[in-house]
Enzyme design. Sequence first.
Site, short mmCIF file in Angstrom:
data_model
loop_
_atom_site.label_atom_id
_atom_site.label_comp_id
_atom_site.label_asym_id
_atom_site.label_seq_id
_atom_site.Cartn_x
_atom_site.Cartn_y
_atom_site.Cartn_z
N GLU A 134 31.40 -32.34 36.32
CA GLU A 134 32.53 -32.06 35.41
C GLU A 134 33.96 -32.46 36.26
O GLU A 134 34.18 -31.35 36.85
CB GLU A 134 32.61 -30.89 34.52
CG GLU A 134 33.71 -30.63 33.46
CD GLU A 134 34.12 -29.49 33.02
OE1 GLU A 134 34.60 -29.26 31.92
OE2 GLU A 134 33.41 -28.41 33.59
N GLU A 232 35.33 -24.56 24.63
CA GLU A 232 35.75 -23.99 25.76
C GLU A 232 37.28 -23.96 25.47
O GLU A 232 37.85 -24.72 26.21
CB GLU A 232 35.17 -24.80 26.98
CG GLU A 232 35.37 -23.96 28.14
CD GLU A 232 35.17 -24.92 29.52
OE1 GLU A 232 34.48 -23.90 30.34
OE2 GLU A 232 35.63 -25.79 29.47
#
Length: 251
Positions: A134, A232
């Site tokens: 990521e 998130e």
Amino acid sequence: MMFNEVPFLERIELAARAGFEAVECLFPFVEDADLLAARLKAAGVPQVLFNVPPGDWDKGERGFGALPDRRDDFRKSMHLALRYASVLQCPRIHVMAGIPRAADDLSDCREAFIENLQWASEQAKQHGVTLLLEPLNPTDMPGYFLNSVPQAAEIIAAVDRKNVAYQFDAYHVQMTQGRIIETFKTMLPFIQHIQISGVPGRCEPDAYQEINFPYLFNLIDESGYTGWVGCEYRPRSGTEKGLQWYRDLLR
């Protein structure tokens, strides 16, 4: 990041009550793995993602994957992460690249990251685990080695392992480069997890943000993507109060 109104272990049940069908967390290592597994089973939700141990967070450590002189620390962190993944039956781990020192050669960092991922992919395969990369934006994570989508795509290709994939985070993509829809379409073959949060502020993905989430959600549905979408984000004023966007989506 959500349900912080209660202690860590209690957040699992609150997430399940709110209608979420799975949970993810940053670092589960603050709790005993067996205890955490029992809480997940009691709530009836699976753990679908967590990060490798980052090292000493308070001292600025953000993982070891791309740090040439921390290979031993990387392997230790992966062994711990895979032990938790086995107990929690978690199929995905986000591998953090880390923040190189000013004196580090970035080409050496790239080489170390590729070698570490190739080694880790073999270990992860034994547990049925996929490793995710990521890119993190330089505003929130200055100095982080993996900081762009093209860089992540290039490293995934160089590692060349079926269980090393891309974690698409709409927030980081927007903060780094924009072009969310184009990026999603281009990276779709490599995407094994999606995360969402609003820009600016990393808050709820609702109408008060610059990302057109209804359009993105429709695109995800139409794309054939069958993985999870993780929320998130940091609630503006309480998790439950901020979930109206989610209730509207469910309707």
